[in-house]
Design an enzyme around this catalytic site. Structure first.
Site, PDB file in Angstrom:
ATOM      1  N   TYR A 150       1.627  -1.775  -5.959  1.00 38.93           N
ATOM      2  CA  TYR A 150       0.920  -0.947  -6.690  1.00 38.93           C
ATOM      3  C   TYR A 150      -0.268  -1.917  -7.576  1.00 38.93           C
ATOM      4  CZ  TYR A 150      -0.140   2.181 -10.497  1.00 38.93           C
ATOM      5  OH  TYR A 150      -0.853   3.233 -11.487  1.00 38.93           O
ATOM      6  N   CYS A 154     -19.184  25.369 -11.308  1.00 42.99           N
ATOM      7  CA  CYS A 154     -20.620  25.338 -11.493  1.00 42.99           C
ATOM      8  C   CYS A 154     -20.884  24.444 -12.858  1.00 42.99           C
ATOM      9  CB  CYS A 154     -21.311  26.553 -11.986  1.00 42.99           C
ATOM     10  SG  CYS A 154     -20.893  27.630 -13.383  1.00 42.99           S
ATOM     11  N   ASN A 156      -5.871   0.950  -5.224  1.00 41.47           N
ATOM     12  CA  ASN A 156      -6.635   1.303  -6.312  1.00 41.47           C
ATOM     13  C   ASN A 156      -8.321   0.842  -6.079  1.00 41.47           C
ATOM     14  OD1 ASN A 156      -6.101   2.916  -8.702  1.00 41.47           O
ATOM     15  ND2 ASN A 156      -4.736   1.469  -9.258  1.00 41.47           N
ATOM     16  N   CYS A 174     -17.128  26.231 -16.818  1.00 39.56           N
ATOM     17  CA  CYS A 174     -16.634  27.069 -15.571  1.00 39.56           C
ATOM     18  C   CYS A 174     -15.126  26.554 -15.241  1.00 39.56           C
ATOM     19  CB  CYS A 174     -17.175  26.689 -14.388  1.00 39.56           C
ATOM     20  SG  CYS A 174     -16.850  27.370 -13.121  1.00 39.56           S
ATOM     21  N   HIS A 222      -1.392  11.716  -5.933  1.00 39.12           N
ATOM     22  CA  HIS A 222      -1.435  11.205  -4.752  1.00 39.12           C
ATOM     23  C   HIS A 222      -0.779  11.868  -3.618  1.00 39.12           C
ATOM     24  CE1 HIS A 222      -3.300   7.100  -6.237  1.00 39.12           C
ATOM     25  NE2 HIS A 222      -2.828   7.665  -7.445  1.00 39.12           N
ATOM     26  N   ASP A 231      -0.759   1.806  -2.936  1.00 38.82           N
ATOM     27  CA  ASP A 231      -1.762   2.314  -3.933  1.00 38.82           C
ATOM     28  C   ASP A 231      -2.679   0.983  -4.172  1.00 38.82           C
ATOM     29  OD1 ASP A 231      -3.768   3.121  -5.558  1.00 38.82           O
ATOM     30  OD2 ASP A 231      -2.405   4.060  -6.964  1.00 38.82           O
TER      31      ASP A 231
END
Length: 480
Positions: free
Chosen positions: A142, A466, A185, A452, A286, A183
């Protein structure tokens, strides 16, 4: 042979469901990142899962942070396992070894790189498709995130990458195949990012530069490892593994590819059958990633010492059936707090309920007693002035009768509790906006604004958010 890696974003949320989760992934070796569990919080349902052996790395800097864990099916028991990329956390036999030359690091730096619980290594015996037995080391990692507001974390991340590379190359030199999964990253190429901001400088990112040098490319011979997903799917677009849960970006697939399965070049070219993503699996920000190989795992006869079932707090915890057949005392003493489940059906519970909810012989009542259904309204209080008014004022004024229950009360509470104002409609879709608060430190910290309601997405996606923006203070609408 099937491998799966998943940043699970917290393993303690449902320990009882862990076995079902592992079984559903259908892999021989499952590597989890961001477990967020430290050793003092590790519970037995997480540490000992039927049908699997497990190997954890814990953060030593703070609780509920980082952490990785590898779960191996009994048919894939490793012959060695260890925590961390250095030898500093290895206090037992059965370690993987092969640490490489780390003279460029100080001991304090090495310890700091291992203290966040970011790596677990398991070493296996495999039989390749040509019938040879080889060693395979699986590095579950990780990798750190580089916080733009904390420059020291970028340095930490790059030093972690460097240490990972040295260890992986040392294992290759020792004769082991190596798979690095987890991961990482970093989104490597523009193809791995939903909306790369500046293509001209995209590859200037230090993490991307390291990954480019680390990986083998068909057009150059440097780099010892292969990005297995891009090996099988070199031009696939929208192949992401991480999305923001705050903005609902998974709905519009507005994400990045941060999770990888990297293998040494001979292993990927000779034994890998496929490398894939599993975006349909939810439960984290994830999704899992996986790979299948033609090679077969050969289980070791017993688990290495790092296995969690050997931790002192769990060793010998398995109980015999006779433990549950002990004759019980027919007249047990009155229990003390905390109360056993099912107490509400006991005489003791009825006695306690009588004391708590109010006894006719005792004046004090609990707050719950005032919320009983059907309780009549209290009589209105009449003051002494209302009872005896002066004779000069004519006939005595009579107080109006109390309103029926609920009569006029709804109008009163509506007048007092008006509620929040209705949100404005966004200009792009004409839908009620959502209210957000600025959490980033600065002059606008704590201010509220409307945006939005739709999830964030690429500007070309009509289903995405938007650009409507409005401060609650009443400023005119503006765009991001």
């Amino acid at each position: 042979m099937r491998l799966v890696s998943w940043n699970i974003n917290g393993i303690r949320r449902s320990p009882e469901a862990l076995k079902r989760l592992l079984d559903s992934l259908g892999a021989d070796v499952i590597c989890l990142q961001e477990t967020r569990v430290t050793r003092d919080l590790l519970e037995e349902p997480l540490a000992i899962v039927e049908g699997y052996s497990s190997y954890f790395s814990f953060s030593r800097v703070r609780s509920g942070y980082s952490g990785v864990a590898t779960f191996c099916k009994n048919s894939a028991t490793p012959r060695a396992a260890e925590e961390g990329l250095t030898s500093l956390l290895t206090t037992h036999q059965g370690a993987v070894g092969s640490y490489g030359n780390t003279d460029e690091f100080t001991e304090d730096e090495l310890r700091a790189l291992d203290n966040e619980g970011r790596a677990v290594l398991t070493q296996h015996q495999i039989r390749t498709s040509d019938g040879h037995e080889k060693t395979l080391t699986i590095m579950n990692v990780y990798c750190p995130h580089a916080d733009p507001e904390k420059p020291e974390r970028l340095t930490y991340k790059l030093r972690f990458y460097r240490l990972l590379q040295l260890r992986a190359e040392a294992l290759l030199q020792a004769g082991s195949h190596v798979i690095i999964l987890g991961d990482v990253n970093t989104s490597h190429r523009p193809l791995d990012h939903c909306d790369p901001a500046d293509l001209a400088s995209f590859e200037d990112n230090p993490g991307r530069q390291w990954l480019t040098e680390f990986l083998w490319q068909p057009n150059r011979e440097s780099g010892l490892f292969v990005d297995s997903f891009r090996h099988f799917h070199p031009t696939k677009i929208g192949a992401f593994t991480c999305w923001s849960t705050v903005t609902g970006a998974r709905f519009t697939n507005y994400g990045t590819r941060l999770d990888y399965i990297l293998g040494d070049r001979p292993l990927v070219l000779g034994e890998f059958e496929d490398s894939f993503l599993m975006p349909e699996v939810e439960g984290s920000d994830h999704c899992p990633v996986g790979a299948t190989l033609r090679a077969e795992l050969i289980p070791a006869p017993r688990c290495p010492p790092l296995c969690t079932r050997y931790l002192p707090e769990f060793a010998g915890r398995q109980q015999k059936l006779s433990r549950f057949l002990v004759k019980l005392d027919p007249n047990p003493p009155e229990p003390t707090l905390p109360q056993p489940q099912g107490e509400k059906n006991s005489v003791l519970a009825k006695t306690r309920a009588k004391r708590t909810c109010g006894d006719p012989c005792q004046g004090q009542l609990s707050l719950l007693n005032f919320f009983q259904a059907g309780r009549p309204p209290e009589k209105p209080i009449i003051t002494e002035a209302q009872e005896t008014e002066p004779a000069s004022q004519g006939p005595r004024a009579v107080a109006p009768p109390p309103p029926e229950p609920g009569e006029g009360q709804a109008a009163f509470w509506k007048a007092v509790l008006k509620g929040p104002p209705r949100p404005p409609l966004c200009k792009g879709h004409g839908e009620p906006c959502v209210l957000r608060t600025v959490r980033k430190a600065g002059p606008n910290f704590g201010r509220q604004f409307y945006i939005c309601p739709r999830p964030v997405g690429h500007i070309s996606n009509p289903a995405a958010r938007c650009d409507f923006f409005l401060w609650v203070s009443g400023k005119s609408p503006s765009t991001h």
